[in-house]
Design a protein around this motif. Structure first.
Motif, PDB file in Angstrom:
ATOM      1  N   TYR A 103      28.984  20.636 -18.003  1.00 50.24           N
ATOM      2  CA  TYR A 103      30.443  20.572 -18.120  1.00 50.24           C
ATOM      3  C   TYR A 103      31.009  21.963 -18.409  1.00 50.24           C
ATOM      4  CZ  TYR A 103      29.139  15.754 -19.476  1.00 50.24           C
ATOM      5  OH  TYR A 103      28.604  14.493 -19.544  1.00 50.24           O
ATOM      6  N   TYR A 108      34.616  23.329 -20.223  1.00 52.05           N
ATOM      7  CA  TYR A 108      35.846  23.009 -20.935  1.00 52.05           C
ATOM      8  C   TYR A 108      36.605  24.292 -21.240  1.00 52.05           C
ATOM      9  CZ  TYR A 108      33.716  18.473 -22.090  1.00 52.05           C
ATOM     10  OH  TYR A 108      33.137  17.234 -22.033  1.00 52.05           O
ATOM     11  N   LEU A 165      39.801  20.175 -26.531  1.00 55.97           N
ATOM     12  CA  LEU A 165      39.012  20.478 -25.347  1.00 55.97           C
ATOM     13  C   LEU A 165      39.676  19.892 -24.104  1.00 55.97           C
ATOM     14  CD1 LEU A 165      35.531  19.473 -26.766  1.00 55.97           C
ATOM     15  CD2 LEU A 165      36.437  21.778 -26.567  1.00 55.97           C
ATOM     16  N   LEU A 215      38.770  19.320 -20.024  1.00 56.70           N
ATOM     17  CA  LEU A 215      37.699  19.353 -19.043  1.00 56.70           C
ATOM     18  C   LEU A 215      38.183  20.005 -17.752  1.00 56.70           C
ATOM     19  CD1 LEU A 215      34.784  18.448 -18.331  1.00 56.70           C
ATOM     20  CD2 LEU A 215      35.795  16.301 -17.521  1.00 56.70           C
ATOM     21  N   TYR A 244      32.878  19.141 -14.055  1.00 61.58           N
ATOM     22  CA  TYR A 244      31.562  18.740 -14.490  1.00 61.58           C
ATOM     23  C   TYR A 244      30.694  18.457 -13.267  1.00 61.58           C
ATOM     24  CZ  TYR A 244      32.863  13.770 -13.852  1.00 61.58           C
ATOM     25  OH  TYR A 244      33.263  12.560 -13.333  1.00 61.58           O
ATOM     26  N   ILE A 294      27.039  16.241 -12.156  1.00 64.05           N
ATOM     27  CA  ILE A 294      26.031  15.281 -12.607  1.00 64.05           C
ATOM     28  C   ILE A 294      24.634  15.582 -12.052  1.00 64.05           C
ATOM     29  CG2 ILE A 294      27.724  13.469 -13.031  1.00 64.05           C
ATOM     30  CD1 ILE A 294      26.872  12.164 -10.426  1.00 64.05           C
ATOM     31  N   LEU A 350      34.065  26.770 -22.886  1.00 61.59           N
ATOM     32  CA  LEU A 350      32.837  26.188 -23.433  1.00 61.59           C
ATOM     33  C   LEU A 350      32.071  25.452 -22.346  1.00 61.59           C
ATOM     34  CD1 LEU A 350      34.328  24.806 -26.737  1.00 61.59           C
ATOM     35  CD2 LEU A 350      32.607  26.592 -26.578  1.00 61.59           C
ATOM     36  N   ILE A 397      25.136  10.349 -19.788  1.00 64.82           N
ATOM     37  CA  ILE A 397      26.363  10.235 -20.586  1.00 64.82           C
ATOM     38  C   ILE A 397      26.058  10.252 -22.082  1.00 64.82           C
ATOM     39  CG2 ILE A 397      27.662   9.045 -18.791  1.00 64.82           C
ATOM     40  CD1 ILE A 397      27.066   6.418 -20.292  1.00 64.82           C
ATOM     41  N   ASP A 398      24.924  10.793 -22.447  1.00 64.41           N
ATOM     42  CA  ASP A 398      24.548  10.862 -23.856  1.00 64.41           C
ATOM     43  C   ASP A 398      25.148  12.116 -24.496  1.00 64.41           C
ATOM     44  OD1 ASP A 398      21.395   9.894 -25.416  1.00 64.41           O
ATOM     45  OD2 ASP A 398      23.362  10.288 -26.288  1.00 64.41           O
ATOM     46  N   THR A 399      24.662  12.469 -25.640  1.00 65.29           N
ATOM     47  CA  THR A 399      25.198  13.566 -26.445  1.00 65.29           C
ATOM     48  C   THR A 399      25.348  14.847 -25.644  1.00 65.29           C
ATOM     49  OG1 THR A 399      24.102  12.635 -28.371  1.00 65.29           O
ATOM     50  CG2 THR A 399      24.828  14.948 -28.515  1.00 65.29           C
ATOM     51  N   GLN A 400      26.501  15.502 -25.805  1.00 61.25           N
ATOM     52  CA  GLN A 400      26.710  16.816 -25.188  1.00 61.25           C
ATOM     53  C   GLN A 400      26.315  17.908 -26.176  1.00 61.25           C
ATOM     54  OE1 GLN A 400      30.372  17.630 -23.121  1.00 61.25           O
ATOM     55  NE2 GLN A 400      30.590  15.493 -22.505  1.00 61.25           N
ATOM     56  N   PHE A 460      26.767  21.968 -26.774  1.00 63.77           N
ATOM     57  CA  PHE A 460      27.695  23.017 -26.357  1.00 63.77           C
ATOM     58  C   PHE A 460      27.088  24.402 -26.528  1.00 63.77           C
ATOM     59  CE2 PHE A 460      31.751  20.886 -25.629  1.00 63.77           C
ATOM     60  CZ  PHE A 460      31.486  19.627 -26.144  1.00 63.77           C
ATOM     61  N   GLY A 461      27.478  25.288 -25.614  1.00 68.20           N
ATOM     62  CA  GLY A 461      27.128  26.692 -25.748  1.00 68.20           C
ATOM     63  C   GLY A 461      28.074  27.394 -26.703  1.00 68.20           C
ATOM     64  N   PHE A 507      31.301   8.535 -29.696  1.00 61.84           N
ATOM     65  CA  PHE A 507      30.797   9.705 -30.406  1.00 61.84           C
ATOM     66  C   PHE A 507      31.879  10.276 -31.321  1.00 61.84           C
ATOM     67  CE2 PHE A 507      27.242  10.491 -27.423  1.00 61.84           C
ATOM     68  CZ  PHE A 507      27.692   9.845 -26.289  1.00 61.84           C
ATOM     69  N   TYR A 551      32.398  14.189 -32.706  1.00 65.22           N
ATOM     70  CA  TYR A 551      31.948  15.582 -32.726  1.00 65.22           C
ATOM     71  C   TYR A 551      32.785  16.332 -33.767  1.00 65.22           C
ATOM     72  CZ  TYR A 551      29.477  14.944 -28.271  1.00 65.22           C
ATOM     73  OH  TYR A 551      28.621  14.531 -27.281  1.00 65.22           O
ATOM     74  N   SER A 591      31.848   7.563 -23.712  1.00 60.25           N
ATOM     75  CA  SER A 591      31.107   7.577 -22.448  1.00 60.25           C
ATOM     76  C   SER A 591      31.137   6.164 -21.904  1.00 60.25           C
ATOM     77  CB  SER A 591      29.661   8.011 -22.668  1.00 60.25           C
ATOM     78  OG  SER A 591      29.560   9.352 -22.960  1.00 60.25           O
ATOM     79  N   VAL A 645      32.204  11.739 -19.807  1.00 60.44           N
ATOM     80  CA  VAL A 645      32.644  11.617 -21.191  1.00 60.44           C
ATOM     81  C   VAL A 645      34.117  11.986 -21.274  1.00 60.44           C
ATOM     82  CG1 VAL A 645      32.314  12.472 -23.535  1.00 60.44           C
ATOM     83  CG2 VAL A 645      30.349  12.145 -22.040  1.00 60.44           C
TER      84      VAL A 645
END
Lengths: 111, 111
Positions: A33, A35, A43, A45, A48, A50, A90, A97-100, A102-103, B35, B37, B94, B99
């Motif tokens: 993704y 952002y 945030l 978007l 993204y 997949i 970001l 679709i689980d936990t993101q 982030f950088g 979620f 965050y 999600s 998300v």
């Protein structure tokens, strides 16, 4: 564990310039993704992806292009930088679709 | 499409008081992931807690939340706020293949 790397950390550009931001992840995640975050705000978007070579537009895709050349990398291009633009970009990745994760972000300033 | 609503933009409270940040969502997906965050100043967002099980309390780092599908809610709570809890909190959903983040609630804890 894994890590997300974003380059550059800081980017200063000129009005009208095309600017490219890069993101690499070693989680082996399929979804990535981009952002945008303006100062003190939430945030938004941009794009993204997949899977490799897939692109999906987010709510803020106008003015941006993206590229997912391989599973581990996702690039974002600001097609024409706007004067006085200032934001943090970001990158994140997730397993479907689980936990993101982030950088650290790329901070953009356009003069 | 999917959506997440965080009604409070800013919550200010005194250290030691309980915290409750509201989150409601809309999705046609019957088994969504929800979620929370957290993003501290000059840091990137990171996962605080998540759930996909109806009516089961999820806890992490003193915070807890329960997914209630009947009311489409996933409120974040903590019994006693600490100064270090001051941050931006996002609720996220999600549903299908992406998300969706809420607009975020800034929690400001005062001494």
């Amino acid at each position: 564990g894994g890590i997300i790397t974003q380059t550059p950390k800081f980017l200063i550009g000129q009005e009208g310039q095309k600017l490219t931001l890069k993101c690499q992840q070693n989680f082996n995640h399929d979804t990535m993704y981009w952002y945008r975050q303006d100062s003190g705000k939430g945030l938004r978007l941009i794009y993204y992806s997949i899977t490799e070579n897939d692109l999906q537009k987010g709510d803020l895709s106008e003015g941006y292009d993206a590229s997912r050349e391989k599973k581990s990398s996702f690039s974002l291009t600001v097609t024409s930088a706007q004067k006085n633009e200032m934001a943090v970009f970001l990158c994140a990745s997730s397993s479907r679709i689980d936990t993101q994760y982030f950088g650290p972000g790329t901070r953009l300033l356009v003069l | 499409g999917d959506s997440v609503t965080q009604t409070e933009g800013l919550v200010t409270l005194t250290e030691g008081l309980p915290v409750m940040l509201n989150c409601t969502y809309q999705t046609i997906y019957s088994n969504p992931f929800l979620f929370w965050y957290v993003q501290h100043l000059n840091e990137s967002p990171r996962l605080l807690l998540k759930s996909f099980t109806d009516n089961k309390r999820t806890e992490h780092q003193g915070f807890h939340a329960t997914l209630h599908k009947s009311s489409s809610s996933f409120h974040l709570q903590k019994s006693s706020a600490q100064l270090s809890d001051s941050a931006l909190y996002y609720c996220a959903l999600s549903g299908t293949n992406k998300v969706v983040f809420g607009t975020g609630t800034r929690l400001q804890v005062l001494p």
